[in-house]
Design a protein around this motif. Structure first.
Motif, PDB file in Angstrom:
ATOM      1  N   TRP A  22       0.834  -1.192   0.000  1.00  0.00           N
ATOM      2  CA  TRP A  22       0.000   0.000   0.000  1.00  0.00           C
ATOM      3  C   TRP A  22       0.871   1.244   0.000  1.00  0.00           C
ATOM      4  CZ3 TRP A  22      -5.328  -0.790   0.132  1.00  0.00           C
ATOM      5  CH2 TRP A  22      -5.747  -2.087   0.435  1.00  0.00           C
ATOM      6  N   ALA A  23       0.425   2.273  -0.718  1.00  0.00           N
ATOM      7  CA  ALA A  23       1.083   3.579  -0.692  1.00  0.00           C
ATOM      8  C   ALA A  23       0.246   4.504   0.174  1.00  0.00           C
ATOM      9  CB  ALA A  23       1.198   4.143  -2.102  1.00  0.00           C
ATOM     10  N   ALA A  24       0.887   5.222   1.082  1.00  0.00           N
ATOM     11  CA  ALA A  24       0.183   6.199   1.917  1.00  0.00           C
ATOM     12  C   ALA A  24      -0.071   7.441   1.070  1.00  0.00           C
ATOM     13  CB  ALA A  24       1.016   6.542   3.147  1.00  0.00           C
ATOM     14  N   VAL A  25      -1.336   7.724   0.793  1.00  0.00           N
ATOM     15  CA  VAL A  25      -1.707   8.865  -0.045  1.00  0.00           C
ATOM     16  C   VAL A  25      -1.851  10.118   0.808  1.00  0.00           C
ATOM     17  CG1 VAL A  25      -3.412   9.749  -1.672  1.00  0.00           C
ATOM     18  CG2 VAL A  25      -2.882   7.320  -1.646  1.00  0.00           C
ATOM     19  N   LYS A  26      -2.642  10.013   1.880  1.00  0.00           N
ATOM     20  CA  LYS A  26      -2.845  11.144   2.792  1.00  0.00           C
ATOM     21  C   LYS A  26      -2.645  10.664   4.221  1.00  0.00           C
ATOM     22  CE  LYS A  26      -6.402  13.438   0.034  1.00  0.00           C
ATOM     23  NZ  LYS A  26      -7.830  13.749  -0.021  1.00  0.00           N
ATOM     24  N   VAL A  27      -2.034  11.504   5.036  1.00  0.00           N
ATOM     25  CA  VAL A  27      -1.823  11.179   6.448  1.00  0.00           C
ATOM     26  C   VAL A  27      -2.303  12.369   7.274  1.00  0.00           C
ATOM     27  CG1 VAL A  27      -0.148  10.587   8.227  1.00  0.00           C
ATOM     28  CG2 VAL A  27       0.168   9.733   5.905  1.00  0.00           C
ATOM     29  N   ASN A  28      -3.177  12.099   8.244  1.00  0.00           N
ATOM     30  CA  ASN A  28      -3.687  13.143   9.114  1.00  0.00           C
ATOM     31  C   ASN A  28      -3.459  12.707  10.561  1.00  0.00           C
ATOM     32  OD1 ASN A  28      -4.977  15.424  10.020  1.00  0.00           O
ATOM     33  ND2 ASN A  28      -7.039  14.614   9.721  1.00  0.00           N
ATOM     34  N   HIS A  29      -2.648  13.459  11.293  1.00  0.00           N
ATOM     35  CA  HIS A  29      -2.377  13.129  12.695  1.00  0.00           C
ATOM     36  C   HIS A  29      -3.471  13.751  13.559  1.00  0.00           C
ATOM     37  CE1 HIS A  29       1.515  11.268  11.952  1.00  0.00           C
ATOM     38  NE2 HIS A  29       1.681  12.194  11.035  1.00  0.00           N
ATOM     39  N   VAL A  30      -4.131  12.904  14.372  1.00  0.00           N
ATOM     40  CA  VAL A  30      -5.274  13.342  15.164  1.00  0.00           C
ATOM     41  C   VAL A  30      -4.966  13.160  16.647  1.00  0.00           C
ATOM     42  CG1 VAL A  30      -7.726  12.951  15.612  1.00  0.00           C
ATOM     43  CG2 VAL A  30      -6.826  12.653  13.297  1.00  0.00           C
ATOM     44  N   LYS A  31      -5.263  14.181  17.429  1.00  0.00           N
ATOM     45  CA  LYS A  31      -5.123  14.108  18.883  1.00  0.00           C
ATOM     46  C   LYS A  31      -6.501  14.415  19.468  1.00  0.00           C
ATOM     47  CE  LYS A  31      -3.051  14.229  22.953  1.00  0.00           C
ATOM     48  NZ  LYS A  31      -3.833  13.348  23.782  1.00  0.00           N
ATOM     49  N   PRO A  32      -7.293  13.363  19.710  1.00  0.00           N
ATOM     50  CA  PRO A  32      -8.629  13.611  20.257  1.00  0.00           C
ATOM     51  C   PRO A  32      -8.537  14.079  21.706  1.00  0.00           C
ATOM     52  CG  PRO A  32      -8.205  11.263  20.137  1.00  0.00           C
ATOM     53  CD  PRO A  32      -7.015  11.958  19.520  1.00  0.00           C
ATOM     54  N   GLY A  33      -9.615  14.689  22.205  1.00  0.00           N
ATOM     55  CA  GLY A  33      -9.632  15.161  23.583  1.00  0.00           C
ATOM     56  C   GLY A  33      -9.550  14.015  24.576  1.00  0.00           C
ATOM     57  N   LYS A  34     -10.073  12.876  24.179  1.00  0.00           N
ATOM     58  CA  LYS A  34     -10.072  11.717  25.064  1.00  0.00           C
ATOM     59  C   LYS A  34      -9.417  10.555  24.327  1.00  0.00           C
ATOM     60  CE  LYS A  34     -13.281   9.320  28.054  1.00  0.00           C
ATOM     61  NZ  LYS A  34     -14.687   9.170  28.417  1.00  0.00           N
ATOM     62  N   GLY A  35      -8.503   9.887  24.946  1.00  0.00           N
ATOM     63  CA  GLY A  35      -7.835   8.762  24.297  1.00  0.00           C
ATOM     64  C   GLY A  35      -6.510   9.157  23.697  1.00  0.00           C
ATOM     65  N   GLY A  36      -5.829   8.170  23.119  1.00  0.00           N
ATOM     66  CA  GLY A  36      -4.501   8.400  22.563  1.00  0.00           C
ATOM     67  C   GLY A  36      -4.530   8.967  21.160  1.00  0.00           C
ATOM     68  N   ALA A  37      -3.423   9.558  20.770  1.00  0.00           N
ATOM     69  CA  ALA A  37      -3.288  10.120  19.423  1.00  0.00           C
ATOM     70  C   ALA A  37      -3.153   8.989  18.414  1.00  0.00           C
ATOM     71  CB  ALA A  37      -2.064  11.021  19.360  1.00  0.00           C
ATOM     72  N   PHE A  38      -3.535   9.274  17.159  1.00  0.00           N
ATOM     73  CA  PHE A  38      -3.414   8.285  16.093  1.00  0.00           C
ATOM     74  C   PHE A  38      -3.207   8.991  14.763  1.00  0.00           C
ATOM     75  CE2 PHE A  38      -7.932   9.168  16.610  1.00  0.00           C
ATOM     76  CZ  PHE A  38      -8.369   9.389  15.310  1.00  0.00           C
ATOM     77  N   ALA A  39      -2.786   8.230  13.792  1.00  0.00           N
ATOM     78  CA  ALA A  39      -2.621   8.737  12.428  1.00  0.00           C
ATOM     79  C   ALA A  39      -3.735   8.133  11.573  1.00  0.00           C
ATOM     80  CB  ALA A  39      -1.259   8.364  11.867  1.00  0.00           C
ATOM     81  N   GLN A  40      -4.547   8.979  10.953  1.00  0.00           N
ATOM     82  CA  GLN A  40      -5.585   8.529  10.024  1.00  0.00           C
ATOM     83  C   GLN A  40      -4.924   8.523   8.644  1.00  0.00           C
ATOM     84  OE1 GLN A  40      -8.833   7.700  10.952  1.00  0.00           O
ATOM     85  NE2 GLN A  40      -9.078   6.951   8.876  1.00  0.00           N
ATOM     86  N   VAL A  41      -4.769   7.326   8.058  1.00  0.00           N
ATOM     87  CA  VAL A  41      -3.994   7.187   6.826  1.00  0.00           C
ATOM     88  C   VAL A  41      -4.884   6.662   5.702  1.00  0.00           C
ATOM     89  CG1 VAL A  41      -1.966   6.126   5.779  1.00  0.00           C
ATOM     90  CG2 VAL A  41      -1.943   6.663   8.203  1.00  0.00           C
TER      91      VAL A  41
END
Length: 187
Positions: A22-41
């Motif tokens: 898979w090729a990563a086309v778009k990456v969005n780093h998210v830090k929600p108010g509750k819970g851990g941070a994640f990368a939406q890829v």
């Protein structure tokens, strides 16, 4: 293959995930108010073109793949397959013409293209960013048209329709930007 953390994924990275490449086309780093941070890829499968949205937490490990780039000379097309030759070893390979998509008409005989390999498997073809083409059909200039921001339709020698400035006429050579599919400059 090196493993990277989920938060280290960048656009353009090639990953081995769920048994595919898979090729990563778009990456969005998210830090929600509750819970851990994640990368939406947003991922695109390099073999069949499927798209997938996946979340990777920073503690997730993914395999990053390095593809090998080889310059190949385009020889000819037969039955929907493109035949390329390695200039150093004279080995010939066949690649499905669908890999190029809309850019296929810009591939010219004898042109050198970069083929991306995963092991021995060709996955993608990069053609030069700018290609010389001849205008075979262009509408005449209308009175009142100025050179600023006005374009007219034209047909190239490879059958592609693009917009060109009013001063470009039939039987003129122009340079076309293959990724944007638009006029770049006079040849």
């Amino acid at each position: 293959m090196p493993k990277i953390n989920g938060n280290e994924i960048r656009p353009g990275a090639i990953l081995e995930h769920d048994g595919g490449l898979w090729a990563a086309v778009k990456v969005n780093h998210v830090k929600p108010g509750k819970g851990g941070a994640f990368a939406q890829v947003e991922l695109k499968n390099l073999r069949d073109g499927r798209k997938l949205n996946e979340r990777f937490r920073s503690e997730d490990k993914v395999d990053e793949v390095t593809l090998e780039n080889k310059d190949q000379q385009f020889l000819y097309e037969t039955d929907g397959r493109l035949v390329f030759m390695d200039a150093e070893t004279y080995e010939q390979i066949e690649i499905d013409a669908d890999l190029l998509g809309d850019r296929r008409p810009f591939l010219q005989d004898g042109m050198t293209a970069t083929v991306l390999f995963y092991g021995e498997e060709p996955l993608s073809v990069k053609i030069p960013q700018k290609v010389k083409c001849r205008v075979v059909e262009a509408e005449p200039v209308m009175n009142g048209q100025t050179a600023s921001k006005s374009f007219k339709p034209a047909v190239l020698d490879n059958g592609v329709r693009i917009m060109v400035p009013p001063f470009v006429g039939p039987d003129e050579d122009i340079i076309v930007h293959t990724e944007l599919m638009e006029y770049s400059e006079r040849a």
